[in-house]
Design a protein around this motif. Structure first.
Motif, PDB file in Angstrom:
ATOM      1  N   LEU A 235      24.446 -67.532  62.511  1.00 39.59           N
ATOM      2  CA  LEU A 235      24.603 -66.036  62.266  1.00 39.59           C
ATOM      3  C   LEU A 235      23.917 -65.360  63.524  1.00 39.59           C
ATOM      4  O   LEU A 235      24.446 -64.204  63.723  1.00 39.59           O
ATOM      5  CB  LEU A 235      23.642 -65.547  60.862  1.00 39.59           C
ATOM      6  CG  LEU A 235      23.981 -65.934  59.642  1.00 39.59           C
ATOM      7  CD1 LEU A 235      22.859 -65.755  58.510  1.00 39.59           C
ATOM      8  CD2 LEU A 235      25.299 -65.743  59.312  1.00 39.59           C
ATOM      9  N   ARG A 236      23.343 -66.017  64.256  1.00 37.92           N
ATOM     10  CA  ARG A 236      23.016 -65.324  65.581  1.00 37.92           C
ATOM     11  C   ARG A 236      23.730 -65.628  66.850  1.00 37.92           C
ATOM     12  O   ARG A 236      24.047 -64.874  67.641  1.00 37.92           O
ATOM     13  CB  ARG A 236      21.455 -65.794  65.720  1.00 37.92           C
ATOM     14  CG  ARG A 236      20.582 -65.293  64.799  1.00 37.92           C
ATOM     15  CD  ARG A 236      18.988 -65.435  65.073  1.00 37.92           C
ATOM     16  NE  ARG A 236      18.590 -67.177  65.215  1.00 37.92           N
ATOM     17  CZ  ARG A 236      18.268 -67.638  64.383  1.00 37.92           C
ATOM     18  NH1 ARG A 236      18.021 -67.215  63.159  1.00 37.92           N
ATOM     19  NH2 ARG A 236      18.047 -69.101  64.330  1.00 37.92           N
ATOM     20  N   ASP A 237      24.522 -66.820  66.608  1.00 37.36           N
ATOM     21  CA  ASP A 237      25.243 -67.421  67.762  1.00 37.36           C
ATOM     22  C   ASP A 237      26.660 -67.861  67.251  1.00 37.36           C
ATOM     23  O   ASP A 237      26.701 -69.085  66.646  1.00 37.36           O
ATOM     24  CB  ASP A 237      24.479 -68.237  68.536  1.00 37.36           C
ATOM     25  CG  ASP A 237      25.128 -68.902  69.792  1.00 37.36           C
ATOM     26  OD1 ASP A 237      26.214 -68.499  70.088  1.00 37.36           O
ATOM     27  OD2 ASP A 237      24.487 -69.663  70.631  1.00 37.36           O
ATOM     28  N   GLU A 238      27.632 -67.156  67.685  1.00 38.79           N
ATOM     29  CA  GLU A 238      28.971 -67.480  67.292  1.00 38.79           C
ATOM     30  C   GLU A 238      29.413 -68.834  67.746  1.00 38.79           C
ATOM     31  O   GLU A 238      30.154 -69.580  67.206  1.00 38.79           O
ATOM     32  CB  GLU A 238      30.039 -66.336  67.823  1.00 38.79           C
ATOM     33  CG  GLU A 238      29.554 -64.846  67.199  1.00 38.79           C
ATOM     34  CD  GLU A 238      30.704 -64.571  66.330  1.00 38.79           C
ATOM     35  OE1 GLU A 238      31.784 -65.182  66.234  1.00 38.79           O
ATOM     36  OE2 GLU A 238      30.741 -63.561  65.527  1.00 38.79           O
ATOM     37  N   ASN A 239      28.981 -69.114  68.776  1.00 41.05           N
ATOM     38  CA  ASN A 239      29.384 -70.260  69.563  1.00 41.05           C
ATOM     39  C   ASN A 239      29.213 -71.567  68.762  1.00 41.05           C
ATOM     40  O   ASN A 239      29.701 -72.859  69.009  1.00 41.05           O
ATOM     41  CB  ASN A 239      28.605 -70.628  70.985  1.00 41.05           C
ATOM     42  CG  ASN A 239      29.367 -69.406  71.871  1.00 41.05           C
ATOM     43  OD1 ASN A 239      30.554 -68.958  71.697  1.00 41.05           O
ATOM     44  ND2 ASN A 239      28.414 -68.827  72.774  1.00 41.05           N
ATOM     45  N   LYS A 240      27.760 -71.650  67.686  1.00 42.81           N
ATOM     46  CA  LYS A 240      27.314 -72.787  67.155  1.00 42.81           C
ATOM     47  C   LYS A 240      28.361 -72.906  65.850  1.00 42.81           C
ATOM     48  O   LYS A 240      28.101 -74.230  65.429  1.00 42.81           O
ATOM     49  CB  LYS A 240      26.053 -72.648  66.818  1.00 42.81           C
ATOM     50  CG  LYS A 240      24.864 -72.377  68.002  1.00 42.81           C
ATOM     51  CD  LYS A 240      23.676 -72.179  67.515  1.00 42.81           C
ATOM     52  CE  LYS A 240      22.408 -72.765  68.564  1.00 42.81           C
ATOM     53  NZ  LYS A 240      22.458 -71.641  69.611  1.00 42.81           N
ATOM     54  N   LYS A 241      29.036 -72.043  65.526  1.00 44.86           N
ATOM     55  CA  LYS A 241      29.686 -72.261  64.229  1.00 44.86           C
ATOM     56  C   LYS A 241      30.655 -73.390  64.255  1.00 44.86           C
ATOM     57  O   LYS A 241      30.831 -74.282  63.202  1.00 44.86           O
ATOM     58  CB  LYS A 241      30.405 -70.880  63.884  1.00 44.86           C
ATOM     59  CG  LYS A 241      29.512 -69.845  63.497  1.00 44.86           C
ATOM     60  CD  LYS A 241      30.037 -68.479  63.516  1.00 44.86           C
ATOM     61  CE  LYS A 241      29.189 -67.359  63.551  1.00 44.86           C
ATOM     62  NZ  LYS A 241      29.591 -65.993  63.806  1.00 44.86           N
ATOM     63  N   ILE A 242      31.735 -73.731  65.471  1.00 43.06           N
ATOM     64  CA  ILE A 242      32.656 -74.598  65.202  1.00 43.06           C
ATOM     65  C   ILE A 242      31.754 -75.963  65.414  1.00 43.06           C
ATOM     66  O   ILE A 242      32.407 -76.825  64.934  1.00 43.06           O
ATOM     67  CB  ILE A 242      33.601 -74.463  66.257  1.00 43.06           C
ATOM     68  CG1 ILE A 242      34.622 -75.224  66.245  1.00 43.06           C
ATOM     69  CG2 ILE A 242      32.835 -74.472  67.859  1.00 43.06           C
ATOM     70  CD1 ILE A 242      35.356 -75.013  65.073  1.00 43.06           C
ATOM     71  N   GLU A 243      30.591 -75.849  66.192  1.00 39.97           N
ATOM     72  CA  GLU A 243      30.008 -77.122  66.297  1.00 39.97           C
ATOM     73  C   GLU A 243      29.306 -77.622  64.907  1.00 39.97           C
ATOM     74  O   GLU A 243      29.305 -78.826  64.502  1.00 39.97           O
ATOM     75  CB  GLU A 243      28.949 -77.003  67.274  1.00 39.97           C
ATOM     76  CG  GLU A 243      29.369 -76.742  68.857  1.00 39.97           C
ATOM     77  CD  GLU A 243      28.061 -76.453  69.900  1.00 39.97           C
ATOM     78  OE1 GLU A 243      28.468 -76.704  71.112  1.00 39.97           O
ATOM     79  OE2 GLU A 243      27.061 -76.113  69.317  1.00 39.97           O
ATOM     80  N   PHE A 244      28.739 -76.601  64.306  1.00 38.20           N
ATOM     81  CA  PHE A 244      28.246 -77.145  62.865  1.00 38.20           C
ATOM     82  C   PHE A 244      29.465 -77.475  62.136  1.00 38.20           C
ATOM     83  O   PHE A 244      28.821 -78.603  61.433  1.00 38.20           O
ATOM     84  CB  PHE A 244      27.682 -75.639  62.323  1.00 38.20           C
ATOM     85  CG  PHE A 244      27.197 -75.804  60.967  1.00 38.20           C
ATOM     86  CD1 PHE A 244      25.830 -76.611  60.612  1.00 38.20           C
ATOM     87  CD2 PHE A 244      27.765 -75.388  59.782  1.00 38.20           C
ATOM     88  CE1 PHE A 244      25.320 -76.606  59.430  1.00 38.20           C
ATOM     89  CE2 PHE A 244      27.409 -75.536  58.373  1.00 38.20           C
ATOM     90  CZ  PHE A 244      26.221 -75.885  58.301  1.00 38.20           C
ATOM     91  N   TRP A 245      30.538 -77.034  61.831  1.00 43.00           N
ATOM     92  CA  TRP A 245      31.445 -77.373  61.173  1.00 43.00           C
ATOM     93  C   TRP A 245      31.969 -78.894  61.800  1.00 43.00           C
ATOM     94  O   TRP A 245      32.346 -79.682  60.776  1.00 43.00           O
ATOM     95  CB  TRP A 245      32.749 -76.443  61.443  1.00 43.00           C
ATOM     96  CG  TRP A 245      34.142 -76.863  60.607  1.00 43.00           C
ATOM     97  CD1 TRP A 245      34.935 -77.824  61.014  1.00 43.00           C
ATOM     98  CD2 TRP A 245      34.445 -76.296  59.387  1.00 43.00           C
ATOM     99  NE1 TRP A 245      36.004 -78.011  60.064  1.00 43.00           N
ATOM    100  CE2 TRP A 245      35.544 -77.248  59.258  1.00 43.00           C
ATOM    101  CE3 TRP A 245      34.009 -75.464  58.517  1.00 43.00           C
ATOM    102  CZ2 TRP A 245      36.556 -77.012  58.111  1.00 43.00           C
ATOM    103  CZ3 TRP A 245      34.741 -75.180  57.460  1.00 43.00           C
ATOM    104  CH2 TRP A 245      36.051 -75.743  57.158  1.00 43.00           C
ATOM    105  N   LYS A 246      32.226 -79.192  63.147  1.00 40.78           N
ATOM    106  CA  LYS A 246      32.723 -80.556  63.565  1.00 40.78           C
ATOM    107  C   LYS A 246      31.355 -81.422  63.249  1.00 40.78           C
ATOM    108  O   LYS A 246      31.863 -82.858  62.651  1.00 40.78           O
ATOM    109  CB  LYS A 246      32.571 -80.474  65.046  1.00 40.78           C
ATOM    110  CG  LYS A 246      34.085 -79.703  65.575  1.00 40.78           C
ATOM    111  CD  LYS A 246      33.852 -79.835  67.140  1.00 40.78           C
ATOM    112  CE  LYS A 246      35.196 -79.093  67.608  1.00 40.78           C
ATOM    113  NZ  LYS A 246      35.242 -78.845  69.089  1.00 40.78           N
ATOM    114  N   ASP A 247      30.141 -81.125  63.026  1.00 38.24           N
ATOM    115  CA  ASP A 247      29.005 -81.989  62.772  1.00 38.24           C
ATOM    116  C   ASP A 247      29.348 -82.526  61.405  1.00 38.24           C
ATOM    117  O   ASP A 247      29.075 -83.668  60.965  1.00 38.24           O
ATOM    118  CB  ASP A 247      27.918 -81.436  62.963  1.00 38.24           C
ATOM    119  CG  ASP A 247      27.511 -81.314  64.437  1.00 38.24           C
ATOM    120  OD1 ASP A 247      28.154 -81.807  65.226  1.00 38.24           O
ATOM    121  OD2 ASP A 247      26.556 -80.619  64.743  1.00 38.24           O
ATOM    122  N   LEU A 248      29.484 -81.399  60.352  1.00 37.08           N
ATOM    123  CA  LEU A 248      29.404 -81.719  58.997  1.00 37.08           C
ATOM    124  C   LEU A 248      30.853 -82.687  58.556  1.00 37.08           C
ATOM    125  O   LEU A 248      30.982 -83.343  57.731  1.00 37.08           O
ATOM    126  CB  LEU A 248      29.807 -80.617  58.258  1.00 37.08           C
ATOM    127  CG  LEU A 248      28.301 -79.646  58.046  1.00 37.08           C
ATOM    128  CD1 LEU A 248      28.441 -78.704  57.161  1.00 37.08           C
ATOM    129  CD2 LEU A 248      27.266 -80.751  57.636  1.00 37.08           C
TER     130      LEU A 248
END
Length: 264
Positions: A235-248
């Protein structure tokens, strides 16, 4: 990645971005027409997966030295009995301002266990983990990847809300680690997803950095650990969203493959 998967990622990022702005995101307007990627041969995927696995036998699972009260669950102990003990716990200052304790929820013996940092305001009100905006974002990722929330076990390092959602103090985390250790023993997960730095450092060791460790498998005592960003960080950093998705997605591929192999 298929066109359908790309669409799910796009909508996940669009919703998360809108929550960050507090209004419809100007970054995401009309959804583009996605196409399927060229499929990578299976043998290449296996080589890549093997390169990602890091076996580190010298690291103790939820280190005992961090908690002098280490015990195995008493005979007949259940997740419910642990939750009852947590509800009565007054071993640190976090008990003073709590509305509810948040022991965790989910099924026993799931394939995946998720460990976060601690309850927030919504969790403190309801007694359930990950029900606020960060939890809703995690649920969206689960749904997009075919993970059923009711089929995993979700908990946190600390079971009471820290004031103003601050990071738990070390003594607070250590007080709760015995509860967490016993939950892991009873739940018996094959995979544990560690959400954020607090979960990573308290479970696997202070030497670990979430920035360096996220997205990489760490194996210990038959359990595969996958560190990734805490949903609140998305919610604070847009760049982390795609990494989170990839990790899951790596986690999903791992247990899908393991499930097929277990049936053979």
């Amino acid at each position: 990645m298929t066109a359908e998967e790309k669409s799910k990622v796009y909508n996940f990022l669009k919703t998360a971005s809108s929550w960050s702005y507090g209004y419809p995101s100007p970054t995401f307007k009309e959804e583009p027409a996605f196409e399927d990627d060229i499929e990578i041969p299976e043998e290449h995927e296996e080589i890549k997966a093997q390169e990602q696995v890091q076996v580190q036998p010298q690291i103790s699972q939820i280190p005992a030295e961090q908690n002098s009260a280490e015990k195995v669950p008493s005979q007949g102990a259940t997740l419910e009995s642990i939750a009852a003990k947590i509800a009565l716990c007054k071993n640190c200052v976090l008990c003073k301002a709590r509305t509810n304790t948040v022991p965790g929820e989910g099924v026993k013996n799931p394939y995946v266990m998720v460990i976060g940092e601690g309850p927030g305001e919504d969790e403190d009100k309801t007694g359930r983990p990950f029900v606020g905006k960060a939890g809703q974002l995690m649920n969206m990722a689960f749904q997009g990847l075919g993970i059923k929330r009711q089929e995993v076990y979700i908990t946190n390092i600390v079971k009471c809300r820290p004031p103003a959602n601050r990071v738990p103090e070390q003594d607070e985390a250590e007080t709760c680690l015995n509860y967490l250790r016993n939950q892991v023993i009873l739940v018996k997960p094959k995979v544990i997803v560690l959400l954020g730095s607090t979960a990573l450092k308290n479970v696997l060791g202070k030497e670990y950095s979430i920035t360096a460790s996220r997205g990489k498998w760490i194996e210990q005592k038959g359990i595969m650990y996958m560190p990734t960003w805490h949903p609140a960080a998305l919610l604070r950093d847009e760049n982390k969203k795609i990494e989170f998705w990839k990790d899951l997605k790596v986690v999903v591929k791992f247990f899908n493959k393991s499930g097929v192999e277990d049936e053979k």
